[in-house]
Design a protein around this motif. Sequence first.
Motif, PDB file in Angstrom:
ATOM      1  N   PHE A   4      13.838 -16.647 -47.260  1.00 25.35           N
ATOM      2  CA  PHE A   4      13.791 -15.873 -46.017  1.00 25.35           C
ATOM      3  C   PHE A   4      13.197 -16.718 -44.894  1.00 25.35           C
ATOM      4  O   PHE A   4      13.699 -16.712 -43.760  1.00 25.35           O
ATOM      5  CB  PHE A   4      12.955 -14.616 -46.245  1.00 25.35           C
ATOM      6  N   LEU A   5      12.137 -17.459 -45.210  1.00 22.12           N
ATOM      7  CA  LEU A   5      11.496 -18.308 -44.210  1.00 22.12           C
ATOM      8  C   LEU A   5      12.445 -19.395 -43.719  1.00 22.12           C
ATOM      9  O   LEU A   5      12.589 -19.611 -42.506  1.00 22.12           O
ATOM     10  CB  LEU A   5      10.230 -18.922 -44.810  1.00 22.12           C
ATOM     11  N   VAL A   6      13.111 -20.080 -44.651  1.00 18.19           N
ATOM     12  CA  VAL A   6      14.013 -21.165 -44.274  1.00 18.19           C
ATOM     13  C   VAL A   6      15.195 -20.633 -43.460  1.00 18.19           C
ATOM     14  O   VAL A   6      15.572 -21.204 -42.421  1.00 18.19           O
ATOM     15  CB  VAL A   6      14.511 -21.909 -45.531  1.00 18.19           C
ATOM     16  N   VAL A   7      15.771 -19.515 -43.914  1.00 19.45           N
ATOM     17  CA  VAL A   7      16.928 -18.948 -43.200  1.00 19.45           C
ATOM     18  C   VAL A   7      16.539 -18.479 -41.804  1.00 19.45           C
ATOM     19  O   VAL A   7      17.231 -18.775 -40.815  1.00 19.45           O
ATOM     20  CB  VAL A   7      17.541 -17.780 -44.014  1.00 19.45           C
ATOM     21  N   LEU A   8      15.414 -17.776 -41.691  1.00 16.06           N
ATOM     22  CA  LEU A   8      15.023 -17.234 -40.388  1.00 16.06           C
ATOM     23  C   LEU A   8      14.615 -18.351 -39.429  1.00 16.06           C
ATOM     24  O   LEU A   8      15.017 -18.326 -38.247  1.00 16.06           O
ATOM     25  CB  LEU A   8      13.872 -16.240 -40.557  1.00 16.06           C
ATOM     26  N   ILE A   9      13.857 -19.335 -39.912  1.00 16.83           N
ATOM     27  CA  ILE A   9      13.474 -20.443 -39.041  1.00 16.83           C
ATOM     28  C   ILE A   9      14.693 -21.265 -38.647  1.00 16.83           C
ATOM     29  O   ILE A   9      14.811 -21.716 -37.493  1.00 16.83           O
ATOM     30  CB  ILE A   9      12.415 -21.329 -39.737  1.00 16.83           C
ATOM     31  N   SER A  10      15.625 -21.450 -39.578  1.00 16.73           N
ATOM     32  CA  SER A  10      16.859 -22.177 -39.239  1.00 16.73           C
ATOM     33  C   SER A  10      17.659 -21.427 -38.190  1.00 16.73           C
ATOM     34  O   SER A  10      18.165 -22.027 -37.228  1.00 16.73           O
ATOM     35  CB  SER A  10      17.710 -22.390 -40.494  1.00 16.73           C
TER      36      SER A  10
END
Length: 416
Positions: free
Chosen positions: A148-154
């Motif tokens: 979730f962190l990687v997808v949202l920050i990306s």
Amino acid sequence: MVRSKLFRLSLVRKYWDKYFTFTYTVDYFNLLNTFGTLFALHYHTRQPRWTVKKLLWTVYRTLYLLSYLSYCYKVYWLFSHWQYSTAAANLLGALGLCSGALLRLLLIEQNYPTVHRLQQFLNDRTYLHDDPWARTERSKLYRHNNRFLVVLISAISVESLCFLARLLLTRPEFMLQYGGAVLGGPSVQLAYGMVTACWGIIYVLSFIVFYTLLAGFRLEMQLLARSFQQLEEMLVPAGVGMDDQDEWEYWDNLQQRLTHRIKRHVELLENLRIFRSIVAPFAFLQYYSTFGLIADSFFVVSFEGFTGYSMAYVLFASFLILESLLLCRGVEDLNDLNRQIGTILYNFDWPRLLRFSIHYRRQYFSVRRTILLVILQSQQSLRFSYGAHGEISMHSFAELMQKSYSMLTFMLQFQN
């Protein structure tokens, strides 16, 4: 050449695998803290002393403060030479975004010892350490939070880059100015625009700090509810087919298991009380900042139409709505799980399963009184609020959407 390339790829794969491979010693928040350091949210280190790296990071963070002060100056100059235009709305919206992100950053910085304490509590996975189902669920949470962190920050990074290319480097109001005149060449404007774009990432990343804590508490409450449910499996009619020694061991074992679960419940409620104290000001900022930034986005869309320029505002408004939804949904899930513990205990067949002999009457009444207290405690709301205006729930999210819709219709009527 091929070997060196394969070696670098294996190092990258090994580096990323540690963020998605769960062990009982892994830190739930390692990747989050790494992003927090990268985007100037907080310098996460175990060393209390100042180091060269921390000094350089502080200088890097100062660039964000200088960019914020430049927007304050541009808005001051705008009000001194007021012109009703989309540029004015852009400046006010950018200052509102940066102000919201700065307030969130200051809130996290001020309460970081508390945040770190809560992270340590959730990283302590000794409760149900040997339960395979608990290990599986904790592993899922670890991978889910990092994905979730990687997808949202990306996603917000891509949106910020588009915002940089289409607006920050093309619209004068987003450029470095003094006295209404643009200063510096393309390289200066590129650096200034990149810092401005990162304010949006800080805004979203600060929410993820609270979301990951909320997700951790939600899982631990779910594990506790399941452990209370498993308590029924060990209940048998005491005194039936038992001698005196067996019955004593039965009551002693039951009290120990019940006490173990209640102690965990008390620990969760105490840490949730601490968590609630820092969520309240954050939720207040979240609710009203979201409403204000959505208003600015609707203003731009109502006067510009659905163009590539206005879509950047719409996309960021969508991130803000997603934040509000996840926060309200997470708090409501926590309340539901807490009430579920009382429901599980209430549904046990206590009259049939806890018959007692006269010698263990005191143990029976002690267990029954303890269960009634847990049922009573679990039916009370956890009382997560956003200031003095109400509790965080799906109802408050619905109110936010209703007010936003009313504001949109007003904007459309105003435009006509």
